[in-house]
Design a protein around this motif. Structure first.
Motif, short mmCIF file in Angstrom:
data_model
loop_
_atom_site.label_atom_id
_atom_site.label_comp_id
_atom_site.label_asym_id
_atom_site.label_seq_id
_atom_site.Cartn_x
_atom_site.Cartn_y
_atom_site.Cartn_z
N HIS A 105 -12.42 -20.80 107.86
CA HIS A 105 -13.04 -21.93 107.16
C HIS A 105 -12.54 -22.05 105.73
N THR A 106 -12.94 -23.12 105.07
CA THR A 106 -12.46 -23.43 103.72
C THR A 106 -13.49 -23.14 102.64
N ARG A 135 -13.93 -25.74 95.22
CA ARG A 135 -13.39 -24.78 94.27
C ARG A 135 -13.44 -25.33 92.84
N ALA A 136 -13.10 -26.61 92.68
CA ALA A 136 -13.13 -27.21 91.35
C ALA A 136 -14.54 -27.18 90.76
N ALA A 137 -15.53 -27.49 91.59
CA ALA A 137 -16.91 -27.46 91.12
C ALA A 137 -17.33 -26.05 90.72
N TRP A 138 -16.87 -25.05 91.47
CA TRP A 138 -17.18 -23.66 91.12
C TRP A 138 -16.56 -23.29 89.78
N LEU A 139 -15.32 -23.68 89.58
CA LEU A 139 -14.64 -23.32 88.34
C LEU A 139 -15.30 -23.98 87.14
N ARG A 167 -18.45 -20.25 88.21
CA ARG A 167 -18.82 -19.41 89.35
C ARG A 167 -17.60 -18.63 89.83
N GLY A 168 -17.77 -17.36 90.07
CA GLY A 168 -16.67 -16.50 90.47
C GLY A 168 -16.51 -16.38 91.96
N PRO A 169 -15.52 -15.61 92.40
CA PRO A 169 -15.29 -15.40 93.84
C PRO A 169 -16.48 -14.73 94.52
#
Length: 320
Positions: free
Chosen positions: A79-80, A116-120, A124-126
């Motif tokens: 999954h992504t 991923r962009a929203a996390w960055l 928010r980390g891995p």
């Protein structure tokens, strides 16, 4: 001098042949017989995540009982890291009395670009559930709980779970596993020839209803978003071709199977993902899939400035 592997995919830019991707491709019938082969299809390759659908049948045999087709699909998927993916992985773990801390896969950022962009932006980390193989790992852990095997060390090749997976992959392929290495997610990865990979996945779609093999095939095809994610070729191809099972693997591997027709498996030797899907579609055409059903994936555009100036396409070895 040893001959070079055949060119499977060409990259053309403004009429200039810019790059090529060499490798091997095999097409097998529903009975596993080789219908077409390009390159050395009997040498051992690492199928990577293309092994996951057959691998999932070993988890069912160990006693894992998914509560839905979606759970089974993500256990066989890559999954992504989208919200629904991570939430389902956490649910699978919770049903077995486990948490994301029990996962042996490494933390990662989502590969889905908007997520991923929203996390960055949020700082928010891995996280382990965002890693593309976390569904497989959650299913592996659940199988260990169901079988009464320890969850500690579940990624060790000598663990009962991994021994069962290795045996099942060899059985489905019709040939013993030839190599066991460490995959990108930390789990054992099992080497097989392309012919064995194709036969194993074909056996899933040909299996009788009610069997573990058919359960995996049905779940993957019914819930492709949990197998791949938004905008992924695997997701879209399974939506476009009725009955088709598709699973990509890292480093240039792809496999697909269609009931009553057979399967195609390929490996690009340079490990490129760029040419996988055009090559796969050429193989699907040999299984009788109509050109219009796979036209959107049979070539991919090469861009120059604001326009399209070329294409990535199957080479004559696959289309001739």
């Amino acid at each position: 001098m040893e001959a070079l592997p055949p060119v499977l995919v060409e990259v053309e830019r403004s009429g200039f042949l810019e790059s090529v991707h060499r490798g091997s491709l095999v097409v097998v019938g529903p009975d596993g017989s080789v219908l077409h082969a390009v390159g050395d299809v009997d040498r051992t390759v690492l199928p990577r995540s293309a092994n996951k659908p057959v691998q999932a049948t070993a988890l069912l045999a160990a006693g894992w009982t998914p509560r839905s087709g979606e759970e089974l699909a993500i256990g066989a998927g890559s999954h992504t890291g989208e919200d629904g993916h991570r939430e389902l992985v956490a649910d699978v773990l919770a049903a077995a009395g486990l948490t994301p801390e029990d996962l042996g896969c490494p933390p990662a950022l989502p590969s889905h670009e908007p997520t991923r962009a929203a996390w960055l932006v949020a700082g928010r980390g891995p996280e382990r559930t965002a890693m593309n193989c976390s569904g497989k790992h959650a299913a592996m852990l659940s199988a260990c709980v169901a079988a009464g095997w320890p969850t500690d060390g579940y990624l060790d090749p000598g663990h009962p779970l991994q021994q069962a997976i290795e045996a099942r992959l060899g059985e489905a392929a019709g040939t013993p596993v030839a190599a066991v290495v460490v995959d990108g997610c930390g789990a054992p990865q099992h080497g097989l020839p392309l012919t064995g990979l194709a036969r194993g996945v074909s056996s899933l779609v040909e299996a009788a209803p009610g069997t573990p093999a058919r359960a995996v095939a049905d779940a993957v095809r019914a819930h492709p978003w949990y197998v791949a994610g938004t905008g992924r070729d695997d997701t879209e191809l399974m939506g476009a071709v009725p009955g088709l099972l598709v699973k990509g693997g890292a480093d240039g591997v792809h496999v697909a199977a269609l009931p009553g027709r057979g399967a195609v498996a390929l490996k690009l030797d340079d490990g490129s993902d760029r040419g996988r899907t055009p090559a796969l579609c050429a193989g699907l055409r040999r299984l009788g899939v109509p050109a219009e059903q796979v036209a959107a994936w049979s070539t991919t555009p090469v861009h120059g400035g604001d326009g399209v100036v070329g294409e990535v396409r199957p080479a004559a070895a696959l289309t001739g």
